[in-house]
Design a protein around this motif. Structure first.
Motif, mmCIF file in Angstrom:
data_model
loop_
_atom_site.group_PDB
_atom_site.id
_atom_site.type_symbol
_atom_site.label_atom_id
_atom_site.label_comp_id
_atom_site.label_asym_id
_atom_site.label_seq_id
_atom_site.Cartn_x
_atom_site.Cartn_y
_atom_site.Cartn_z
ATOM 1 N N ALA A 19 73.443 -14.588 -28.310
ATOM 2 C CA ALA A 19 72.253 -13.254 -27.677
ATOM 3 C C ALA A 19 73.372 -13.075 -26.799
ATOM 4 C CB ALA A 19 71.027 -13.735 -27.500
ATOM 5 N N ALA A 20 73.126 -14.233 -26.246
ATOM 6 C CA ALA A 20 74.276 -13.327 -24.777
ATOM 7 C C ALA A 20 75.850 -12.719 -25.228
ATOM 8 C CB ALA A 20 74.719 -15.178 -24.038
ATOM 9 N N ARG A 21 76.319 -13.011 -25.993
ATOM 10 C CA ARG A 21 77.090 -12.126 -27.042
ATOM 11 C C ARG A 21 76.739 -10.689 -27.557
ATOM 12 N NH1 ARG A 21 80.331 -16.490 -30.564
ATOM 13 N NH2 ARG A 21 81.457 -17.514 -28.977
ATOM 14 N N ILE A 22 76.173 -10.680 -27.507
ATOM 15 C CA ILE A 22 75.287 -9.386 -28.489
ATOM 16 C C ILE A 22 74.670 -8.556 -26.613
ATOM 17 C CG2 ILE A 22 73.184 -8.184 -29.520
ATOM 18 C CD1 ILE A 22 73.700 -10.401 -31.002
ATOM 19 N N GLU A 23 74.182 -9.579 -26.297
ATOM 20 C CA GLU A 23 74.275 -8.616 -24.829
ATOM 21 C C GLU A 23 75.544 -8.022 -24.050
ATOM 22 O OE1 GLU A 23 71.888 -9.208 -20.597
ATOM 23 O OE2 GLU A 23 72.311 -11.200 -21.648
ATOM 24 N N VAL A 24 76.580 -8.312 -24.010
ATOM 25 C CA VAL A 24 77.598 -8.041 -23.842
ATOM 26 C C VAL A 24 78.112 -7.185 -24.758
ATOM 27 C CG1 VAL A 24 80.269 -8.976 -22.945
ATOM 28 C CG2 VAL A 24 78.224 -10.020 -22.559
ATOM 29 N N PHE A 25 78.425 -6.707 -26.175
ATOM 30 C CA PHE A 25 78.645 -5.738 -26.394
ATOM 31 C C PHE A 25 77.704 -4.839 -26.629
ATOM 32 C CE2 PHE A 25 77.814 -4.253 -30.536
ATOM 33 C CZ PHE A 25 79.338 -3.565 -30.906
ATOM 34 N N CYS A 26 75.926 -5.215 -25.864
ATOM 35 C CA CYS A 26 75.121 -3.876 -25.679
ATOM 36 C C CYS A 26 75.764 -2.839 -24.787
ATOM 37 C CB CYS A 26 73.760 -4.096 -25.943
ATOM 38 S SG CYS A 26 73.460 -4.884 -27.830
ATOM 39 N N GLU A 27 76.166 -3.614 -23.570
ATOM 40 C CA GLU A 27 76.658 -3.165 -22.562
ATOM 41 C C GLU A 27 77.984 -2.750 -22.688
ATOM 42 O OE1 GLU A 27 76.492 -6.808 -20.001
ATOM 43 O OE2 GLU A 27 74.082 -6.634 -19.965
#
Length: 145
Positions: A19-27
């Motif tokens: 989830a943290a990786r996906i959050e960074v990806f989205c940012e």
């Protein structure tokens, strides 16, 4: 039961990391709204609780069981805990929730109630400081513009 608890914790950690990786990806793709949504889910994964008790589970010494007990007693937020002003109600509800009259459990829940009130006060103060800082930044940018 021990193996399954360890497995569950490992899965929780993996889900949190993803989830943290996906959050960074989205940012990185400037998908701010999706990043915020993933951040909420990531926080819920980290706390391991249902959405209705997240606010309580963010308080130190409050995790799933205690958050649920407090929620069922009508306490929904750290601000509600602070507004109580004392640990009496908190301790009473925690002791009732433990369904034990063992002296050790009672003492543990009284100590927990004190730490929960202290943690809630610190959390509310931190939120107020952040809000004040954001308001000051907004006021400064309005004055500059």
């Amino acid at each position: 039961a021990r193996k399954s608890k360890g497995l569950l914790q490992a899965l929780q950690e993996k889900a949190f990391t993803r989830a943290a990786r996906i959050e960074v990806f989205c940012e990185n793709l400037s998908w701010g709204d999706l990043a915020k949504l993933v951040a909420v889910i990531r926080n819920r994964i980290a706390l391991g609780v249902k959405a209705d008790i997240i606010a309580l589970a963010e308080i130190p010494y409050v995790r799933g069981f205690r958050a649920r007990v407090l929620h069922n007693a009508g306490i929904r937020t750290p601000e509600a805990i602070v507004s109580l002003g004392s640990t009496d109600f908190i301790a009473q509800k925690l002791i009732e929730g433990s369904q034990s009259q063992d002296e050790i459990v009672i003492k543990r829940e009284w100590r927990a109630a004190k730490m929960i009130l202290k943690g809630a006060k610190e959390l509310v103060e931190s939120k107020l400081q952040r809000a004040l800082s954001l308001a000051q930044d907004a006021a400064a940018s309005v004055q500059e513009g």
